[in-house]
Design an enzyme around this catalytic site. Structure first.
Site, PDB file in Angstrom:
ATOM      1  N   TYR A  91      -0.638 -50.440  27.536  1.00  0.00           N
ATOM      2  CA  TYR A  91       0.469 -50.184  28.485  1.00  0.00           C
ATOM      3  C   TYR A  91       1.833 -50.290  27.813  1.00  0.00           C
ATOM      4  O   TYR A  91       2.791 -49.619  28.190  1.00  0.00           O
ATOM      5  CB  TYR A  91       0.370 -51.127  29.690  1.00  0.00           C
ATOM      6  N   ASP A 123       5.201 -44.001  36.256  1.00  0.00           N
ATOM      7  CA  ASP A 123       6.498 -43.826  35.584  1.00  0.00           C
ATOM      8  C   ASP A 123       7.620 -43.913  36.621  1.00  0.00           C
ATOM      9  O   ASP A 123       7.366 -43.865  37.823  1.00  0.00           O
ATOM     10  CB  ASP A 123       6.539 -42.468  34.834  1.00  0.00           C
ATOM     11  N   ARG A 161       2.270 -46.865  26.577  1.00  0.00           N
ATOM     12  CA  ARG A 161       2.590 -45.943  27.677  1.00  0.00           C
ATOM     13  C   ARG A 161       4.046 -46.149  28.104  1.00  0.00           C
ATOM     14  O   ARG A 161       4.774 -45.214  28.363  1.00  0.00           O
ATOM     15  CB  ARG A 161       1.682 -46.178  28.895  1.00  0.00           C
ATOM     16  N   HIS A 181       0.299 -46.869  42.817  1.00  0.00           N
ATOM     17  CA  HIS A 181      -0.463 -47.487  41.716  1.00  0.00           C
ATOM     18  C   HIS A 181       0.406 -48.351  40.818  1.00  0.00           C
ATOM     19  O   HIS A 181       0.050 -48.621  39.678  1.00  0.00           O
ATOM     20  CB  HIS A 181      -1.180 -46.388  40.899  1.00  0.00           C
ATOM     21  N   GLY A 185       0.886 -31.783  41.817  1.00  0.00           N
ATOM     22  CA  GLY A 185       0.323 -32.317  40.578  1.00  0.00           C
ATOM     23  C   GLY A 185      -0.664 -33.447  40.726  1.00  0.00           C
ATOM     24  O   GLY A 185      -0.640 -34.399  39.940  1.00  0.00           O
ATOM     25  N   GLN A 231       1.517 -41.438  42.822  1.00  0.00           N
ATOM     26  CA  GLN A 231       0.433 -42.157  42.153  1.00  0.00           C
ATOM     27  C   GLN A 231       0.872 -42.522  40.736  1.00  0.00           C
ATOM     28  O   GLN A 231       0.143 -43.209  40.030  1.00  0.00           O
ATOM     29  CB  GLN A 231      -0.827 -41.291  42.094  1.00  0.00           C
ATOM     30  N   ASN A 232       2.027 -42.012  40.335  1.00  0.00           N
ATOM     31  CA  ASN A 232       2.467 -42.212  38.956  1.00  0.00           C
ATOM     32  C   ASN A 232       3.093 -43.587  38.769  1.00  0.00           C
ATOM     33  O   ASN A 232       3.726 -44.121  39.689  1.00  0.00           O
ATOM     34  CB  ASN A 232       3.481 -41.119  38.566  1.00  0.00           C
TER      35      ASN A 232
HETATM   36  N1  APR Z   1       2.490 -29.028  37.019  1.00  0.00           N
HETATM   37  C1  APR Z   1       1.805 -29.350  38.149  1.00  0.00           C
HETATM   38  N2  APR Z   1       0.539 -29.829  38.158  1.00  0.00           N
HETATM   39  C2  APR Z   1      -0.049 -29.979  36.952  1.00  0.00           C
HETATM   40  C3  APR Z   1       0.588 -29.679  35.727  1.00  0.00           C
HETATM   41  C4  APR Z   1       1.916 -29.178  35.797  1.00  0.00           C
HETATM   42  N3  APR Z   1       2.603 -28.852  34.682  1.00  0.00           N
HETATM   43  N4  APR Z   1      -0.293 -29.944  34.705  1.00  0.00           N
HETATM   44  C5  APR Z   1      -1.432 -30.411  35.279  1.00  0.00           C
HETATM   45  N5  APR Z   1      -1.293 -30.417  36.631  1.00  0.00           N
HETATM   46  C6  APR Z   1      -2.250 -30.849  37.654  1.00  0.00           C
HETATM   47  C7  APR Z   1      -3.716 -30.730  37.279  1.00  0.00           C
HETATM   48  O1  APR Z   1      -4.185 -29.430  37.589  1.00  0.00           O
HETATM   49  C8  APR Z   1      -4.340 -31.785  38.190  1.00  0.00           C
HETATM   50  O2  APR Z   1      -4.639 -31.264  39.468  1.00  0.00           O
HETATM   51  O3  APR Z   1      -2.025 -32.221  37.858  1.00  0.00           O
HETATM   52  C9  APR Z   1      -3.221 -32.823  38.333  1.00  0.00           C
HETATM   53  C10 APR Z   1      -3.480 -34.062  37.501  1.00  0.00           C
HETATM   54  O4  APR Z   1      -4.612 -34.690  38.015  1.00  0.00           O
HETATM   55  P1  APR Z   1      -5.020 -36.128  37.438  1.00  0.00           P
HETATM   56  O5  APR Z   1      -4.922 -36.115  35.949  1.00  0.00           O
HETATM   57  O6  APR Z   1      -6.320 -36.497  38.095  1.00  0.00           O
HETATM   58  O7  APR Z   1      -3.850 -37.074  37.944  1.00  0.00           O
HETATM   59  P2  APR Z   1      -3.724 -37.768  39.358  1.00  0.00           P
HETATM   60  O8  APR Z   1      -4.242 -36.896  40.456  1.00  0.00           O
HETATM   61  O9  APR Z   1      -2.332 -38.237  39.480  1.00  0.00           O
HETATM   62  O10 APR Z   1      -4.704 -39.051  39.185  1.00  0.00           O
HETATM   63  C11 APR Z   1      -4.681 -39.991  40.247  1.00  0.00           C
HETATM   64  O11 APR Z   1      -6.108 -41.450  38.948  1.00  0.00           O
HETATM   65  O12 APR Z   1      -6.501 -42.287  36.867  1.00  0.00           O
HETATM   66  C12 APR Z   1      -6.007 -42.601  38.109  1.00  0.00           C
HETATM   67  O13 APR Z   1      -4.383 -44.182  38.663  1.00  0.00           O
HETATM   68  C13 APR Z   1      -4.567 -42.977  38.013  1.00  0.00           C
HETATM   69  O14 APR Z   1      -2.712 -42.344  39.432  1.00  0.00           O
HETATM   70  C14 APR Z   1      -3.848 -41.845  38.731  1.00  0.00           C
HETATM   71  C15 APR Z   1      -4.903 -41.358  39.686  1.00  0.00           C
END
Ligand code: APR
Length: 229
Positions: free
Chosen positions: A53, A89, A56, A104, A170, A86-87
């Protein structure tokens, strides 16, 4: 003012250079999530988790909010905007968003290992092993790990239930309870979904899919929202 809820995932920070979780080969910066983002991982190897972390956090501090973050902040001129992210940052805050709910946690804060409601700001990018909270327990990242409570989920569900307009940007909707928030959005509320790979939202009505990356997609959403006023 109409209430606008914007629910974001890792994809909105992708164009700021921060990796998503599931786009790659299932690894988060080369690590299995369960090796760095679970209470078991912390008990087994706290130094590994702390360093993960710290790395990160260094990336987050170097990253800049992108145009999508800024557009969301700019919509506060026209709507009562609540961001639910969920981010971990702080790019929404640095773009100017005033109401941000971190489901989160927030990587720029630390928390007591004994009492998660004891949180502290972090000077710089590192939490060192041996730095203790006021109860004498080790400080850890203020992040909700898999299997831990999501304390902000009630507030987030309430905000969704009051949304006049809803935007999802996203997120793969892969992780609960966060992914379940859409069911709290009134069925008549229009739901804009911005993602180059639209997640499954077939259960919901009044969905407008914008199969774009966040920056282009949010420009389109802003135009649609302001034209409809
Ligand atoms: N613009 C918009 N969306 C995008 C981009 C972009 N440039 N690049 C990727 N994506 C999309 C992907 O298609 C996907 O649907 O963003 C999404 C990312 O999905 P994840 O990686 O699963 O992220 P997230 O949904 O935030 O994960 C939720 O899972 O690991 C845990 O706690 C962690 O908060 C996180 C949670």
């Amino acid at each position: 003012m109409e209430k606008l809820v914007v629910f974001t995932g890792a994809g909105i920070s992708a164009e700021s250079g921060l990796k998503t979780f599931r786009d790659a080969d299932g690894l988060w910066e080369g690590y299995n999530i369960e090796d760095v983002a679970t209470p078991e991982a912390w008990r087994k190897n706290p130094e590994l988790v702390q360093n993960f972390y710290n790395e990160r956090r260094e990336q987050v501090l170097k990253a800049e909010p992108n145009e999508a973050h800024k557009i969301i902040a700019s919509l506060e001129e026209f709507f009562e905007v609540s961001v639910i992210t969920q981010n971990i940052d702080d790019l929404h805050e640095r773009a100017g968003s005033k109401n941000v709910v971190h489901l989160h946690g927030l990587i720029t804060k630390s928390q007591s290992d004994k009492n998660s409601s004891l949180t502290y700001s972090i000077m710089g990018s590192n939490i060192e092993m041996g730095t203790l909270c006021e109860l004498g327990s080790q400080l850890r990242p203020h992040v909700v790990w898999f299997g831990e409570e999501v304390p902000m989920i009630e507030e987030a569900s309430f905000l969704c239930s009051k949304a006049d307009v809803f935007v999802l940007v996203g997120s793969s909707l892969a992780v609960y309870p966060a992914a379940g928030l859409l069911q709290f959005v009134p069925s008549k509320t229009i739901k804009y979904i911005v993602d180059p790979k639209i997640p499954s939202v077939s259960a919901y009505q009044h969905v407008v899919k914008i199969e774009e990356k966040a920056v282009i997609g949010m420009k389109e959403v802003k135009e649609l929202l302001l034209n409809e006023r």
